[in-house]
Design an enzyme around this catalytic site. Structure first.
Site, PDB file in Angstrom:
ATOM      1  N   GLU A  16      94.650  36.303 -65.880  1.00 31.10           N
ATOM      2  CA  GLU A  16      94.103  36.379 -64.514  1.00 31.10           C
ATOM      3  C   GLU A  16      93.847  37.843 -64.159  1.00 31.10           C
ATOM      4  O   GLU A  16      94.681  38.704 -64.436  1.00 31.10           O
ATOM      5  CB  GLU A  16      95.106  35.761 -63.533  1.00 31.10           C
ATOM      6  CG  GLU A  16      94.616  35.794 -62.097  1.00 31.10           C
ATOM      7  CD  GLU A  16      95.498  34.984 -61.169  1.00 31.10           C
ATOM      8  OE1 GLU A  16      95.762  33.805 -61.455  1.00 31.10           O
ATOM      9  OE2 GLU A  16      95.924  35.549 -60.144  1.00 31.10           O
ATOM     10  N   HIS A  77      88.269  31.666 -58.661  1.00 31.48           N
ATOM     11  CA  HIS A  77      89.175  31.145 -57.634  1.00 31.48           C
ATOM     12  C   HIS A  77      88.354  30.964 -56.353  1.00 31.48           C
ATOM     13  O   HIS A  77      87.397  31.707 -56.115  1.00 31.48           O
ATOM     14  CB  HIS A  77      90.310  32.123 -57.344  1.00 31.48           C
ATOM     15  CG  HIS A  77      91.247  32.348 -58.492  1.00 31.48           C
ATOM     16  ND1 HIS A  77      92.573  32.670 -58.321  1.00 31.48           N
ATOM     17  CD2 HIS A  77      91.061  32.304 -59.831  1.00 31.48           C
ATOM     18  CE1 HIS A  77      93.164  32.814 -59.495  1.00 31.48           C
ATOM     19  NE2 HIS A  77      92.255  32.614 -60.446  1.00 31.48           N
ATOM     20  N   GLY A 108      94.665  29.209 -49.768  1.00 28.68           N
ATOM     21  CA  GLY A 108      94.785  30.599 -49.308  1.00 28.68           C
ATOM     22  C   GLY A 108      95.935  30.696 -48.331  1.00 28.68           C
ATOM     23  O   GLY A 108      96.401  29.674 -47.797  1.00 28.68           O
ATOM     24  N   ASP A 109      96.416  31.905 -48.116  1.00 31.81           N
ATOM     25  CA  ASP A 109      97.542  32.089 -47.200  1.00 31.81           C
ATOM     26  C   ASP A 109      97.061  32.094 -45.755  1.00 31.81           C
ATOM     27  O   ASP A 109      96.011  32.658 -45.445  1.00 31.81           O
ATOM     28  CB  ASP A 109      98.291  33.384 -47.524  1.00 31.81           C
ATOM     29  CG  ASP A 109      99.147  33.209 -48.767  1.00 31.81           C
ATOM     30  OD1 ASP A 109      99.740  32.119 -48.927  1.00 31.81           O
ATOM     31  OD2 ASP A 109      99.192  34.147 -49.586  1.00 31.81           O
ATOM     32  N   TYR A 143     103.814  24.886 -57.485  1.00 36.73           N
ATOM     33  CA  TYR A 143     104.925  25.789 -57.174  1.00 36.73           C
ATOM     34  C   TYR A 143     106.248  25.239 -57.713  1.00 36.73           C
ATOM     35  O   TYR A 143     106.881  24.405 -57.058  1.00 36.73           O
ATOM     36  CB  TYR A 143     104.995  25.978 -55.644  1.00 36.73           C
ATOM     37  CG  TYR A 143     103.684  26.525 -55.132  1.00 36.73           C
ATOM     38  CD1 TYR A 143     103.480  27.893 -55.012  1.00 36.73           C
ATOM     39  CD2 TYR A 143     102.600  25.669 -54.859  1.00 36.73           C
ATOM     40  CE1 TYR A 143     102.246  28.394 -54.612  1.00 36.73           C
ATOM     41  CE2 TYR A 143     101.372  26.160 -54.470  1.00 36.73           C
ATOM     42  CZ  TYR A 143     101.206  27.523 -54.345  1.00 36.73           C
ATOM     43  OH  TYR A 143      99.979  28.023 -53.968  1.00 36.73           O
ATOM     44  N   GLN A 174     102.620  28.912 -59.800  1.00 40.38           N
ATOM     45  CA  GLN A 174     103.078  30.205 -59.270  1.00 40.38           C
ATOM     46  C   GLN A 174     103.991  30.815 -60.321  1.00 40.38           C
ATOM     47  O   GLN A 174     104.600  30.077 -61.119  1.00 40.38           O
ATOM     48  CB  GLN A 174     103.851  29.943 -57.967  1.00 40.38           C
ATOM     49  CG  GLN A 174     104.428  31.149 -57.310  1.00 40.38           C
ATOM     50  CD  GLN A 174     103.331  32.110 -56.889  1.00 40.38           C
ATOM     51  OE1 GLN A 174     102.834  32.874 -57.712  1.00 40.38           O
ATOM     52  NE2 GLN A 174     102.936  32.051 -55.637  1.00 40.38           N
ATOM     53  N   GLN A 210     106.954  46.250 -56.283  1.00 42.04           N
ATOM     54  CA  GLN A 210     106.041  45.106 -56.383  1.00 42.04           C
ATOM     55  C   GLN A 210     106.837  43.801 -56.452  1.00 42.04           C
ATOM     56  O   GLN A 210     106.523  42.835 -55.771  1.00 42.04           O
ATOM     57  CB  GLN A 210     105.170  45.283 -57.633  1.00 42.04           C
ATOM     58  CG  GLN A 210     104.434  44.049 -58.104  1.00 42.04           C
ATOM     59  CD  GLN A 210     104.427  43.945 -59.634  1.00 42.04           C
ATOM     60  OE1 GLN A 210     104.801  44.868 -60.360  1.00 42.04           O
ATOM     61  NE2 GLN A 210     103.991  42.816 -60.138  1.00 42.04           N
TER      62      GLN A 210
HETATM   63  P1  FAD Z   1      97.926  23.655 -50.606  1.00 41.87           P
HETATM   64  O1  FAD Z   1      97.841  22.839 -51.827  1.00 41.87           O
HETATM   65  O2  FAD Z   1      97.071  23.270 -49.445  1.00 41.87           O
HETATM   66  O3  FAD Z   1      99.462  23.678 -50.164  1.00 41.87           O
HETATM   67  C1  FAD Z   1      99.940  24.576 -49.147  1.00 41.87           C
HETATM   68  C2  FAD Z   1     101.116  23.938 -48.402  1.00 41.87           C
HETATM   69  O4  FAD Z   1     100.635  22.824 -47.634  1.00 41.87           O
HETATM   70  C3  FAD Z   1     102.203  23.378 -49.305  1.00 41.87           C
HETATM   71  O5  FAD Z   1     103.432  23.557 -48.667  1.00 41.87           O
HETATM   72  C4  FAD Z   1     101.846  21.906 -49.403  1.00 41.87           C
HETATM   73  O6  FAD Z   1     102.970  21.092 -49.739  1.00 41.87           O
HETATM   74  C5  FAD Z   1     101.327  21.649 -47.991  1.00 41.87           C
HETATM   75  N1  FAD Z   1     100.395  20.509 -47.891  1.00 41.87           N
HETATM   76  C6  FAD Z   1      99.408  20.190 -48.746  1.00 41.87           C
HETATM   77  N2  FAD Z   1      98.746  19.091 -48.327  1.00 41.87           N
HETATM   78  C7  FAD Z   1      99.323  18.718 -47.142  1.00 41.87           C
HETATM   79  C8  FAD Z   1      99.096  17.667 -46.213  1.00 41.87           C
HETATM   80  N3  FAD Z   1      98.140  16.760 -46.414  1.00 41.87           N
HETATM   81  N4  FAD Z   1      99.891  17.599 -45.103  1.00 41.87           N
HETATM   82  C9  FAD Z   1     100.882  18.516 -44.878  1.00 41.87           C
HETATM   83  N5  FAD Z   1     101.142  19.530 -45.745  1.00 41.87           N
HETATM   84  C10 FAD Z   1     100.383  19.632 -46.872  1.00 41.87           C
HETATM   85  N6  FAD Z   1      95.276  33.025 -52.809  1.00 41.87           N
HETATM   86  C11 FAD Z   1      94.090  33.649 -52.528  1.00 41.87           C
HETATM   87  O7  FAD Z   1      93.812  33.937 -51.366  1.00 41.87           O
HETATM   88  N7  FAD Z   1      93.189  33.951 -53.529  1.00 41.87           N
HETATM   89  C12 FAD Z   1      93.424  33.636 -54.838  1.00 41.87           C
HETATM   90  O8  FAD Z   1      92.596  33.920 -55.715  1.00 41.87           O
HETATM   91  C13 FAD Z   1      94.660  32.984 -55.161  1.00 41.87           C
HETATM   92  N8  FAD Z   1      94.939  32.608 -56.447  1.00 41.87           N
HETATM   93  C14 FAD Z   1      96.097  31.903 -56.716  1.00 41.87           C
HETATM   94  C15 FAD Z   1      96.322  31.437 -58.017  1.00 41.87           C
HETATM   95  C16 FAD Z   1      97.469  30.719 -58.322  1.00 41.87           C
HETATM   96  C17 FAD Z   1      97.681  30.201 -59.738  1.00 41.87           C
HETATM   97  C18 FAD Z   1      98.451  30.466 -57.307  1.00 41.87           C
HETATM   98  C19 FAD Z   1      99.723  29.723 -57.630  1.00 41.87           C
HETATM   99  C20 FAD Z   1      98.233  30.912 -56.015  1.00 41.87           C
HETATM  100  C21 FAD Z   1      97.045  31.623 -55.693  1.00 41.87           C
HETATM  101  N9  FAD Z   1      96.778  32.048 -54.381  1.00 41.87           N
HETATM  102  C22 FAD Z   1      95.571  32.696 -54.095  1.00 41.87           C
HETATM  103  C23 FAD Z   1      97.772  31.865 -53.313  1.00 41.87           C
HETATM  104  C24 FAD Z   1      97.589  30.528 -52.532  1.00 41.87           C
HETATM  105  O9  FAD Z   1      96.369  30.573 -51.822  1.00 41.87           O
HETATM  106  C25 FAD Z   1      98.778  30.382 -51.587  1.00 41.87           C
HETATM  107  O10 FAD Z   1      99.958  30.136 -52.332  1.00 41.87           O
HETATM  108  C26 FAD Z   1      98.652  29.391 -50.440  1.00 41.87           C
HETATM  109  O11 FAD Z   1      99.745  29.595 -49.540  1.00 41.87           O
HETATM  110  C27 FAD Z   1      98.689  27.920 -50.838  1.00 41.87           C
HETATM  111  O12 FAD Z   1      97.567  27.552 -51.522  1.00 41.87           O
HETATM  112  P2  FAD Z   1      97.456  26.080 -52.197  1.00 41.87           P
HETATM  113  O13 FAD Z   1      96.090  25.988 -52.715  1.00 41.87           O
HETATM  114  O14 FAD Z   1      98.586  25.846 -53.110  1.00 41.87           O
HETATM  115  O15 FAD Z   1      97.627  25.189 -50.868  1.00 41.87           O
END
Ligand code: FAD
Length: 285
Positions: A16, A77, A108-109, A143, A174, A210
């Protein structure tokens, strides 16, 4: 190539990278890609800043260049937080037109101060949107130590299963520093009926500041063995670099022996570290 087609034949090894910051010298990332492509990874994924900012163009350009100039499978991504459907479609149109076949669909966060306006509340909604409208291979995040916003592991797994059922082809975790978290998670995922390949995300830790930032942000446990390493070598960048590489190699060795589907190395754009890790594990994975 679609990443889902690579699994099953070998332990997948992927990398990555992140695009340069808006005001940074763009040539640096291409020097990094030159050296990373020497490792012949199964694919390289390119991160994308949440919020749909202009830097996203760089993600698409780099992912496209990986295919055309480096003959390497790439993944773009795409975090959907704050995006309207038309904006997501615009980005996905560009991705498809650039010949990129793989998207890592993310939420995304959530920005500090609350929820961003947008049409997607969760990554699963973006996954459904892509599945309905595009012919792309879809990857998603998971995660092993539970997403920090989830109440518990059970709730997190229910939402992960919904996300996979929306059309995910493969998962990337993660980072984690204790492989036992990965094994427990993989077992729970299988029990929940998740059958897609799960790649283990490995972050070589070479910088004390970090790691404390990442651990706070991602809710990753620092194992006692790791803390001892930080205490002993944390004040010497050279020593911590060597120790961090050795730690990552140890993790990968154990994961490979346990039949992991793939290793996804968070390179932090440091090709030297990626080379040293690859050299140490190339006959194992
Ligand atoms: P989701 O799958 O939507 O999950 C987020 C939270 O919501 C979890 O707690 C989940 O249990 C909960 N949830 C999901 N569906 C529901 C529902 N229907 N009802 C209630 N709760 C629900 N961020 C960036 O900005 N850019 C990047 O390029 C990037 N790359 C990443 C690559 C990897 C491999 C990883 C692991 C993370 C990356 N991230 C990136 C960070 C990621 O965007 C964050 O961890 C973010 O907080 C969660 O994203 P997600 O897609 O897992 O979210």
């Amino acid at each position: 190539m679609r990443t889902a087609d690579i699994f099953g034949k070998k332990t997948v090894f992927s990398l990555e990278v992140f695009p340069p910051k808006p005001d940074a010298d763009e040539s640096v990332i291409y020097g990094t890609l030159d050296r990373l492509s020497d490792l012949h990874p199964d694919f390289i994924s390119v991160t994308y800043g949440a919020g749909g900012g202009k830097n996203g163009c760089k993600t698409i350009r780099i992912a496209s260049d990986l295919i055309s100039s480096y003959h390497t499978t790439s993944v773009a991504h795409l975090p959907c937080i704050g995006l309207k459907k038309e904006q997501a479609a615009d980005i996905l149109d560009q991705i498809s037109a650039s010949g990129i076949e793989n998207v890592l669909a993310l939420r995304g966060d959530i920005p500090e101060g609350g929820q961003a306006e947008g049409d997607f509340a969760h990554a699963s909604e973006l996954v459904s949107f892509i599945r309905e409208n595009y012919d792309l291979n879809i990857i998603a995040a998971c995660y092993p130590e539970v997403h920090p916003e989830s109440k518990d592991a059970e709730e997190d797994m229910v939402h992960l299963k919904e996300k996979v059922d929306s059309g995910v082809d493969h998962l990337i975790t993660q980072f984690f520093l204790d492989d036992r978290h990965f094994y427990g998670f993989r077992e729970r995922a299988h029990r929940a009926g998740i059958g897609v390949p799960i790649e283990a995300g490995i972050m070589p830790v070479t910088n004390k500041k970090q790691i404390h930032r990442m651990v706070d942000l991602c809710g990753v446990e620092l194992p006692a063995k790791f803390v001892r390493m930080l205490d002993r070598y944390g004040d010497s960048p050279e020593a911590l670099r060597d120790a961090g590489i050795a730690y990552a190699v140890d993790q990968i060795t154990d994961l490979a022996a346990e039949g992991v589907d793939g290793i996804h190395l968070y390179t932090m754009n440091d090709s030297n570290i990626a080379h040293r890790i690859y050299d140490a594990v190339k006959n194992i994975i």
